[in-house]
Design a protein around this motif. Sequence first.
Motif, PDB file in Angstrom:
ATOM      1  N   ARG A  93       5.836  -9.736 -10.369  1.00  0.00           N
ATOM      2  CA  ARG A  93       4.741  -9.503 -11.310  1.00  0.00           C
ATOM      3  C   ARG A  93       3.710  -8.483 -10.826  1.00  0.00           C
ATOM      4  O   ARG A  93       2.825  -8.101 -11.575  1.00  0.00           O
ATOM      5  CB  ARG A  93       4.038 -10.835 -11.621  1.00  0.00           C
ATOM      6  CG  ARG A  93       5.002 -11.914 -12.080  1.00  0.00           C
ATOM      7  CD  ARG A  93       4.309 -13.166 -12.546  1.00  0.00           C
ATOM      8  NE  ARG A  93       3.591 -12.961 -13.803  1.00  0.00           N
ATOM      9  CZ  ARG A  93       3.056 -13.939 -14.519  1.00  0.00           C
ATOM     10  NH1 ARG A  93       3.170 -15.195 -14.114  1.00  0.00           N
ATOM     11  NH2 ARG A  93       2.404 -13.677 -15.629  1.00  0.00           N
ATOM     12  N   HIS A  94       3.814  -8.058  -9.607  1.00  0.00           N
ATOM     13  CA  HIS A  94       2.836  -7.130  -9.048  1.00  0.00           C
ATOM     14  C   HIS A  94       2.976  -5.741  -9.660  1.00  0.00           C
ATOM     15  O   HIS A  94       4.051  -5.130  -9.581  1.00  0.00           O
ATOM     16  CB  HIS A  94       3.020  -7.047  -7.528  1.00  0.00           C
ATOM     17  CG  HIS A  94       2.066  -6.119  -6.841  1.00  0.00           C
ATOM     18  ND1 HIS A  94       2.387  -4.816  -6.512  1.00  0.00           N
ATOM     19  CD2 HIS A  94       0.788  -6.300  -6.418  1.00  0.00           C
ATOM     20  CE1 HIS A  94       1.366  -4.242  -5.911  1.00  0.00           C
ATOM     21  NE2 HIS A  94       0.375  -5.131  -5.845  1.00  0.00           N
ATOM     22  N   PRO A  95       1.929  -5.203 -10.296  1.00  0.00           N
ATOM     23  CA  PRO A  95       2.027  -3.843 -10.854  1.00  0.00           C
ATOM     24  C   PRO A  95       2.213  -2.821  -9.735  1.00  0.00           C
ATOM     25  O   PRO A  95       1.489  -2.844  -8.744  1.00  0.00           O
ATOM     26  CB  PRO A  95       0.670  -3.648 -11.549  1.00  0.00           C
ATOM     27  CG  PRO A  95       0.136  -5.027 -11.762  1.00  0.00           C
ATOM     28  CD  PRO A  95       0.638  -5.831 -10.605  1.00  0.00           C
ATOM     29  N   ASP A  96       3.174  -1.971  -9.894  1.00  0.00           N
ATOM     30  CA  ASP A  96       3.455  -0.961  -8.870  1.00  0.00           C
ATOM     31  C   ASP A  96       2.484   0.206  -9.066  1.00  0.00           C
ATOM     32  O   ASP A  96       2.832   1.237  -9.637  1.00  0.00           O
ATOM     33  CB  ASP A  96       4.900  -0.488  -8.979  1.00  0.00           C
ATOM     34  CG  ASP A  96       5.283   0.435  -7.825  1.00  0.00           C
ATOM     35  OD1 ASP A  96       4.550   0.439  -6.813  1.00  0.00           O
ATOM     36  OD2 ASP A  96       6.293   1.145  -7.950  1.00  0.00           O
ATOM     37  N   SER A  97       1.258   0.024  -8.605  1.00  0.00           N
ATOM     38  CA  SER A  97       0.233   1.046  -8.794  1.00  0.00           C
ATOM     39  C   SER A  97      -0.515   1.262  -7.486  1.00  0.00           C
ATOM     40  O   SER A  97      -0.495   0.420  -6.589  1.00  0.00           O
ATOM     41  CB  SER A  97      -0.761   0.617  -9.888  1.00  0.00           C
ATOM     42  OG  SER A  97      -1.367  -0.617  -9.557  1.00  0.00           O
ATOM     43  N   VAL A  98      -1.175   2.410  -7.384  1.00  0.00           N
ATOM     44  CA  VAL A  98      -1.956   2.726  -6.199  1.00  0.00           C
ATOM     45  C   VAL A  98      -3.382   3.041  -6.643  1.00  0.00           C
ATOM     46  O   VAL A  98      -3.635   3.353  -7.806  1.00  0.00           O
ATOM     47  CB  VAL A  98      -1.377   3.921  -5.418  1.00  0.00           C
ATOM     48  CG1 VAL A  98      -0.004   3.582  -4.867  1.00  0.00           C
ATOM     49  CG2 VAL A  98      -1.316   5.160  -6.304  1.00  0.00           C
ATOM     50  N   ASP A  99      -4.303   2.961  -5.694  1.00  0.00           N
ATOM     51  CA  ASP A  99      -5.682   3.304  -6.024  1.00  0.00           C
ATOM     52  C   ASP A  99      -5.914   4.795  -5.773  1.00  0.00           C
ATOM     53  O   ASP A  99      -4.978   5.552  -5.483  1.00  0.00           O
ATOM     54  CB  ASP A  99      -6.671   2.425  -5.243  1.00  0.00           C
ATOM     55  CG  ASP A  99      -6.623   2.648  -3.729  1.00  0.00           C
ATOM     56  OD1 ASP A  99      -5.996   3.645  -3.286  1.00  0.00           O
ATOM     57  OD2 ASP A  99      -7.212   1.851  -2.988  1.00  0.00           O
ATOM     58  N   GLU A 100      -7.171   5.221  -5.881  1.00  0.00           N
ATOM     59  CA  GLU A 100      -7.466   6.652  -5.752  1.00  0.00           C
ATOM     60  C   GLU A 100      -7.262   7.173  -4.340  1.00  0.00           C
ATOM     61  O   GLU A 100      -7.269   8.395  -4.105  1.00  0.00           O
ATOM     62  CB  GLU A 100      -8.900   6.943  -6.209  1.00  0.00           C
ATOM     63  CG  GLU A 100      -9.985   6.245  -5.416  1.00  0.00           C
ATOM     64  CD  GLU A 100     -10.367   4.905  -5.993  1.00  0.00           C
ATOM     65  OE1 GLU A 100     -11.557   4.548  -5.924  1.00  0.00           O
ATOM     66  OE2 GLU A 100      -9.475   4.194  -6.507  1.00  0.00           O
ATOM     67  N   PHE A 101      -7.067   6.264  -3.376  1.00  0.00           N
ATOM     68  CA  PHE A 101      -6.826   6.686  -1.992  1.00  0.00           C
ATOM     69  C   PHE A 101      -5.351   6.519  -1.616  1.00  0.00           C
ATOM     70  O   PHE A 101      -5.008   6.504  -0.434  1.00  0.00           O
ATOM     71  CB  PHE A 101      -7.714   5.880  -1.040  1.00  0.00           C
ATOM     72  CG  PHE A 101      -9.189   6.081  -1.261  1.00  0.00           C
ATOM     73  CD1 PHE A 101      -9.831   7.209  -0.779  1.00  0.00           C
ATOM     74  CD2 PHE A 101      -9.931   5.147  -1.978  1.00  0.00           C
ATOM     75  CE1 PHE A 101     -11.182   7.399  -0.990  1.00  0.00           C
ATOM     76  CE2 PHE A 101     -11.298   5.338  -2.191  1.00  0.00           C
ATOM     77  CZ  PHE A 101     -11.914   6.465  -1.698  1.00  0.00           C
ATOM     78  N   ASP A 102      -4.492   6.368  -2.643  1.00  0.00           N
ATOM     79  CA  ASP A 102      -3.043   6.187  -2.439  1.00  0.00           C
ATOM     80  C   ASP A 102      -2.718   4.941  -1.639  1.00  0.00           C
ATOM     81  O   ASP A 102      -1.680   4.867  -0.970  1.00  0.00           O
ATOM     82  CB  ASP A 102      -2.421   7.421  -1.761  1.00  0.00           C
ATOM     83  CG  ASP A 102      -2.377   8.615  -2.688  1.00  0.00           C
ATOM     84  OD1 ASP A 102      -2.225   8.407  -3.907  1.00  0.00           O
ATOM     85  OD2 ASP A 102      -2.513   9.751  -2.198  1.00  0.00           O
TER      86      ASP A 102
END
Length: 337
Positions: free
Chosen positions: A212-221
Amino acid sequence: MALEPLRPDEAVELYLEDRKSELAKATQYAHSSRLGHFIRWCDEQEVNNLNELTGRTLHRYRLWRRADGDLAPPSEKSQMDTLRVFIRWCGTIDAVPTDLWSKVVSPSLADGENSRDVMLDSEVADEILDYLSTYEYASERHVTFLLIWHALLRRGAIHALDVGDYDSQEMSLDVRHRPETGTPIKNKFNGERFIALSAETCSVLDAWLADRHPDSVDEFDRNPLVSTAQGRAHLTTIQSYVYSMTRPCGFTGDCPHDCDLSACEAAIDRSQAFACPSSVSPHAVRRGAITHWLNSDIPEPVVSARANVSMAVLDEHYDRRTEREKMEQRRRYLDQI
């Protein structure tokens, strides 16, 4: 001393910029919010120059702020303590007399009055966990609640965790202070620590990451542990999870306040869950968890280290055991002596 004219709003802006490097982001926000009321009062009273301030005008502000915000003594004290620090700073740049800060009166609190007693009861926490395990297993709300209730993490620490900070094999979390990439934590580097996790918590985290974890990164990768499709879950998002989870109607289906659930905004809209009189903040959940651990005979130094609070702060702000409960716990240790 010759004073130099300075507008209240400009002074607050200079003050916040000057202290930016030494204050945590949460503290900066708190100071900005409290001093925002002072700017508002200055506007209403047409105080356009801090040179005009006197002890009497500051006393008038205190009375106005108390009435305007319907403040309890602890809240009034935090407001006036921040104003005193600000006025003292203003004295260093010739905006007010250097001794004016000493005329900012802050209320004295009785023993225990600075502690807030709102906390989540352990029986209610068990109900919430049963509901989440049954209907929202390994969801973002389930993960968030477990990290507060079992790992004793603050909202900021949850926000700061990356996927790589979780070690499934070692069954642990590595809490790190990373201000340079947007995730400072309370107590900064002194707040860094490893957290041992139970097999149950690890099972939930493993399922969250696998399914269920969204495969996304923040603005610092960086790959945040608690994330949304847009990236790292914001502090307010984490807070909204907790408010929505602790509404009684959310996990029991009933309202203890006899509200019509079909018309109750707090029940219909999760983002408005804070409006429910029975919902509580992440801090109240953490306080309840700490009290539960202490009631379960976990030694105070262990709870202190895991929660990253000093023994003194633990006793004053978090330990909600009654004196009788403490006596009965001591009895279990002393009966054999």
